[in-house]
Design an enzyme around this catalytic site. Sequence first.
Site, PDB file in Angstrom:
ATOM      1  N   HIS A 285       1.011  -1.032  -0.070  1.00 35.89           N
ATOM      2  CA  HIS A 285       0.111  -0.016   0.034  1.00 35.89           C
ATOM      3  C   HIS A 285       0.897   1.292  -0.111  1.00 35.89           C
ATOM      4  CE1 HIS A 285      -3.544   2.528   0.254  1.00 35.89           C
ATOM      5  NE2 HIS A 285      -4.200   1.641   1.229  1.00 35.89           N
ATOM      6  N   GLN A 371     -32.923   9.525  -5.922  1.00 36.56           N
ATOM      7  CA  GLN A 371     -31.830  10.768  -5.544  1.00 36.56           C
ATOM      8  C   GLN A 371     -31.005  10.743  -4.316  1.00 36.56           C
ATOM      9  OE1 GLN A 371     -34.998  13.828  -5.894  1.00 36.56           O
ATOM     10  NE2 GLN A 371     -34.005  14.468  -7.700  1.00 36.56           N
TER      11      GLN A 371
END
Length: 570
Positions: A285, A371
């Site tokens: 990472h 929405q």
Amino acid sequence: MENQLAKSSEERTFQYQDSLPSLPVPSLEESLKKYLESVKPFANEEEYKKTEAIVQKFQNGIGEKLQQKLLERAKEKRNWLEDWWLNVAYLDVRIPSQLHVNFGGPASHIEHYWPPKEGTQLERGSISLWHILNYWQLLRKEKLPVHKVGNTPLDMNQFRMLFSTCKVPGITRDSVINYFRTESEGHCPSHIAVMCRGRVFVFDVMHEGCLMTPPEILRQLTYIQKKCHSEPDGPGVAALTSEERTRWAKVATKVLTGDPTVRWGDKSYNLISFSNGVFGCNCDHAPYDAMVIVSISYYVDQKIFESEGRWTGSDKVRDIPLPEELVFTVDEKVLNDITEAKAQYLKQASDLQLLVYAFTSFGKKLTKKKQLHPDTFVQLALQLAYYRLHGRPGCCYETAMTRYFYHGRTETVRSCTVEAVRWCQSMQDPSTSLFEQQHRMLEAFAKHNKMMKDCSTGKGFDRHLLGLSLIAKEECLPVPELFTDPLFSRSGGGGNFVLSTSLIGYLRVQGVVVPMVHNGYGFFYHIRDDRFIVACTAWKSCPETDAEKLVQQTFRAFSDMMQLMDIAHL
């Protein structure tokens, strides 16, 4: 002239790097205001007042001096955070990184043309590698499209760290070495390393100026497999990369060049090939964030899907040198270290509870129709799930990207807001009306959406507070009380979030990480039009966490939330 214009108008992968804005330093007052908001769910009135006083003292005292020092640093560096973040988040960390820091995930081909099937490992592996190497060539030629939000280009620097990059262990701090170069910059390594049964082989993927074809790669892989299956296993030096970092650094000085044994945990990108033709990856990472591996994974998956998993080109194999084995000279002490490294890795890995589930009743399509932002939908469902399961709010880290800025990486979105907790409480209160529950949920949505926008545009506060604390350390000042206050860590500060989460994206790619703390969860997910896919982890040795129950509660919350959105139509 027209040809020149046409040629110059073609965007190059890294062409906008020099024109990206510098990472801004947020307002001290705004950051502290946001921080105070974030600790509220975890404090009673008395605790909150105490923290409020600590924050006020910090703002009017040492905080202002540290802010000025930070602003001075930002004048000298286009990204004042970059080096600090790399060191503090990754290179200074001493715990074993292969399990605790790295991220990984399965290849998506399992869903279509490459289901598990014995006897396909090498053929599929050669095709997969060929697509990966084509991606490498796109990067070298700077033909990988620039990532954009609308017309705004994003930082692409992390893509330079995907290939020819490795972390090197150090006694107190590791380092990252990168040899990648674009074609215009010069020579770039073009070999790959293959690990099998404790042995390491390398071969160049370029021959006479051309990339090897899948049949040629297949010949190399076949040679390695036959050799490893007919001869004794190697020492498995790669297992040492799964050790505690300082211990690995000390052992590394004794290894000379002249399970965990099939991946080099410090490498930026490990493709893992299983005997049944299934693939995965494990990545360090430190040099880059998950969106880089998501990008290449999606590219390879699309190519495999388009070709139906087959190679349709020439089967001709040129006269190419065979792979070379890297032979490590190891003494009895190193062999014992390898045995111990394997044992500790397998012990820790066996303690990890990992599961991947799909919620298929609906997905992005329906949430957007209502929405509702799909990512916020998952985050709030997770908050409700944790609240129902544990009876308290769960401090949560969600990744926001800051790639609008030069060498930008991430910021923390703290999903456990006052608004989210109020909504969770209302969902557990039978006396609260459905309309009130809906209202509180939409308030929580609005708050989370604003936080994500703020964090992505340089107005988050976690990295800012980290910068202030590191300035104090560099100036040899006492640790400010702000960072020793119990509420700082209880609310997640200092890497203490019980929920470590990230949206992998809206593509057919999934990833996984381990929990940030022992009594926490890792929760990575991706969203499709018709489903949500979740990968959840927890430690079996922690009696209070259960990944399966958390996912079940999250899926229950999905349904409850959608029902709330239907009440207006009742």
